[in-house]
Design an enzyme around this catalytic site. Sequence first.
Site, PDB file in Angstrom:
ATOM      1  N   CYS A  64     -30.420  -7.076 -31.416  1.00 22.28           N
ATOM      2  CA  CYS A  64     -30.498  -5.786 -30.752  1.00 22.28           C
ATOM      3  C   CYS A  64     -31.177  -4.834 -31.730  1.00 22.28           C
ATOM      4  CB  CYS A  64     -29.105  -5.305 -30.356  1.00 22.28           C
ATOM      5  SG  CYS A  64     -29.126  -4.203 -28.932  1.00 22.28           S
ATOM      6  N   CYS A 120     -29.820  -6.078 -25.734  1.00 14.40           N
ATOM      7  CA  CYS A 120     -30.061  -4.694 -25.316  1.00 14.40           C
ATOM      8  C   CYS A 120     -30.107  -4.632 -23.799  1.00 14.40           C
ATOM      9  CB  CYS A 120     -31.395  -4.201 -25.858  1.00 14.40           C
ATOM     10  SG  CYS A 120     -31.529  -4.256 -27.651  1.00 14.40           S
ATOM     11  N   CYS A 127     -35.903  -3.568 -25.914  1.00 18.32           N
ATOM     12  CA  CYS A 127     -35.393  -4.694 -26.679  1.00 18.32           C
ATOM     13  C   CYS A 127     -36.463  -5.146 -27.657  1.00 18.32           C
ATOM     14  CB  CYS A 127     -35.058  -5.845 -25.739  1.00 18.32           C
ATOM     15  SG  CYS A 127     -33.323  -6.209 -25.685  1.00 18.32           S
TER      16      CYS A 127
END
Length: 159
Positions: A7, A79, A87
């Site tokens: 992430c 994400c 992302c």
Amino acid sequence: MNVLFLCTGNSCRSLISEAVFNHLAPAGWHAISAGSQPTGKLNDKALALLASKGISTEGYSSKSWDDLPVTPDIVVTVCASAAGETCPAYLGPVLRTHWGVDDPSHVVGSEDDIHAAFEQAYRILRARIEAFLALPLDALKDDPARLKAELDRIGTVQG
């Protein structure tokens, strides 16, 4: 087999994923987490949530994908692109899948609202990890296309 949960900040969802995966994974499977722009600090509420579930976070840290101790075989981005997050795209010859989850650390509201958001993120991520680990991994490790299809399908599990 090494799985990277990725992430942007590597402080909350990727940490939860790493800790839960390592808590449940069979011998020979290991998760790490990292971020494209790590915050450098793990989220206190995520740490408290994992502790409440009996899941160790010993030795975990918020780190950059530039500092990985191993090259991952699988990269799972967590994400929530539906929430307008971008992302990071891990560049490397690895199998990639996306398991978007809303970031509970961005929830504004009462302590109950915030706690519920962390519980929901945990439930979704744990359900996906359990589904991943329930796959016939020995058979799939030599069939990357089928493994990717299964991982992509798991990314829709809502816990």
